[in-house]
Design a protein around this motif. Structure first.
Motif, short mmCIF file in Angstrom:
data_model
loop_
_atom_site.label_atom_id
_atom_site.label_comp_id
_atom_site.label_asym_id
_atom_site.label_seq_id
_atom_site.Cartn_x
_atom_site.Cartn_y
_atom_site.Cartn_z
N MET A 1 0.95 -1.09 0.18
CA MET A 1 0.12 -0.12 0.08
C MET A 1 1.08 1.26 0.12
N GLU A 2 0.26 2.21 -0.77
CA GLU A 2 1.21 3.74 -0.68
C GLU A 2 0.95 4.48 0.30
N PRO A 3 2.11 5.27 0.54
CA PRO A 3 2.04 6.12 1.80
C PRO A 3 0.86 6.96 1.75
N GLU A 4 0.12 7.43 2.76
CA GLU A 4 -1.05 8.06 2.74
C GLU A 4 -0.87 9.46 1.91
N SER A 5 0.37 10.07 1.99
CA SER A 5 0.41 11.33 1.23
C SER A 5 0.35 11.38 -0.19
N THR A 6 0.80 10.03 -0.90
CA THR A 6 0.84 9.84 -2.19
C THR A 6 -0.62 9.22 -2.61
N ARG A 7 -1.57 8.88 -1.88
CA ARG A 7 -2.96 8.25 -2.28
C ARG A 7 -3.67 9.63 -2.65
N ILE A 8 -4.53 9.17 -3.59
CA ILE A 8 -5.48 10.25 -4.39
C ILE A 8 -7.04 9.93 -3.50
N HIS A 9 -7.29 10.70 -2.96
CA HIS A 9 -8.63 10.61 -2.16
C HIS A 9 -9.66 11.07 -2.99
N ILE A 10 -10.64 10.38 -3.36
CA ILE A 10 -11.91 10.75 -3.91
C ILE A 10 -13.32 10.65 -3.38
N VAL A 11 -13.96 11.59 -3.67
CA VAL A 11 -15.37 11.75 -3.18
C VAL A 11 -16.66 11.65 -4.26
N LEU A 12 -17.34 10.69 -4.32
CA LEU A 12 -18.41 10.46 -5.20
C LEU A 12 -19.74 11.22 -4.72
N LEU A 13 -20.25 12.13 -5.41
CA LEU A 13 -21.24 12.79 -5.06
C LEU A 13 -22.59 12.87 -6.20
N ALA B 1 -7.28 0.69 -8.94
CA ALA B 1 -6.30 1.48 -9.06
C ALA B 1 -5.66 1.44 -7.66
N PRO B 2 -4.44 0.81 -7.43
CA PRO B 2 -3.96 0.89 -6.04
C PRO B 2 -3.65 2.16 -5.20
N GLU B 3 -3.56 3.24 -6.06
CA GLU B 3 -3.24 4.62 -5.40
C GLU B 3 -4.34 5.36 -5.04
N MET B 4 -5.58 4.99 -5.36
CA MET B 4 -6.84 5.73 -5.07
C MET B 4 -7.70 5.18 -4.15
N ASP B 5 -8.45 5.82 -3.44
CA ASP B 5 -9.43 5.73 -2.31
C ASP B 5 -10.54 6.44 -2.43
N VAL B 6 -11.98 5.75 -2.51
CA VAL B 6 -12.96 6.55 -2.16
C VAL B 6 -13.23 6.72 -0.77
N ILE B 7 -13.11 8.17 -0.38
CA ILE B 7 -13.50 8.17 1.04
C ILE B 7 -14.60 8.85 1.35
N ALA B 8 -15.73 8.68 0.56
CA ALA B 8 -16.97 8.96 0.73
C ALA B 8 -17.91 8.94 -0.49
N VAL B 9 -19.15 8.43 -0.28
CA VAL B 9 -20.04 8.33 -1.34
C VAL B 9 -21.19 9.11 -0.64
N LEU B 10 -21.48 10.34 -1.36
CA LEU B 10 -22.49 11.19 -0.83
C LEU B 10 -23.75 11.48 -1.59
N PRO B 11 -25.03 11.72 -1.08
CA PRO B 11 -26.21 11.77 -2.26
C PRO B 11 -26.10 13.25 -2.67
N SER B 12 -26.91 13.40 -3.94
CA SER B 12 -26.88 14.76 -4.60
C SER B 12 -27.21 15.91 -3.43
N GLY B 13 -26.42 17.02 -3.52
CA GLY B 13 -26.81 18.13 -2.87
C GLY B 13 -26.10 18.18 -1.41
N ASP B 14 -25.31 17.20 -1.32
CA ASP B 14 -24.34 17.16 -0.06
C ASP B 14 -23.31 17.81 -0.30
#
Length: 112
Positions: free
Chosen positions: A1-13, A30-43
């Motif tokens: 796993m990659e160091p936290e500083s090189t990871r790509i944090h993604i929110v799906l909205l 993709a090993p360097e990417m993380d979905v950190i949240a899935v949010l409803p429309s308008g959030d």
């Protein structure tokens, strides 16, 4: 796993369920990417609070996100005070045309 500083944090909205699951699958492969949240429309406020590297959204919420997060202005005044430059960060929209899993991952990597 990659160091936290090189990871790509993604929110799906605000995405339709089927589309969201397809996008999430691409990201999880993709090993360097993380979905950190899935949010409803308008959030949008929660998406801004999470401060992701990349927001992937349905509809026009990406524009609203960029206006809140990136619409910054700075004025640089010369030492003699005679001239100045206005510097702005503005939302940029570019069509990605036909979107494949590979193209989506490439765009996410480049958006950082």
């Amino acid at each position: 796993m990659e160091p936290e500083s090189t990871r790509i944090h993604i929110v799906l909205l605000g995405m339709p369920t089927m589309l969201r699951e397809i996008v999430r699958t691409v990201i999880e492969e993709a090993p360097e990417m993380d979905v950190i949240a899935v949010l409803p429309s308008g959030d949008l406020r929660q998406a801004l609070d999470l401060d992701p590297d990349v927001l992937i959204s349905g509809g026009d919420e990406a524009d609203a996100f960029l206006k809140e997060r990136c619409a910054a202005r700075a004025i640089a005044i010369s030492d003699d005070g005679r001239t100045a430059t206005l510097c702005e960060m503005r939302p940029h929209r570019e069509s990605l045309a036909e979107l494949s899993a590979e193209r989506l991952a490439e765009v996410i990597r480049g958006a950082r």
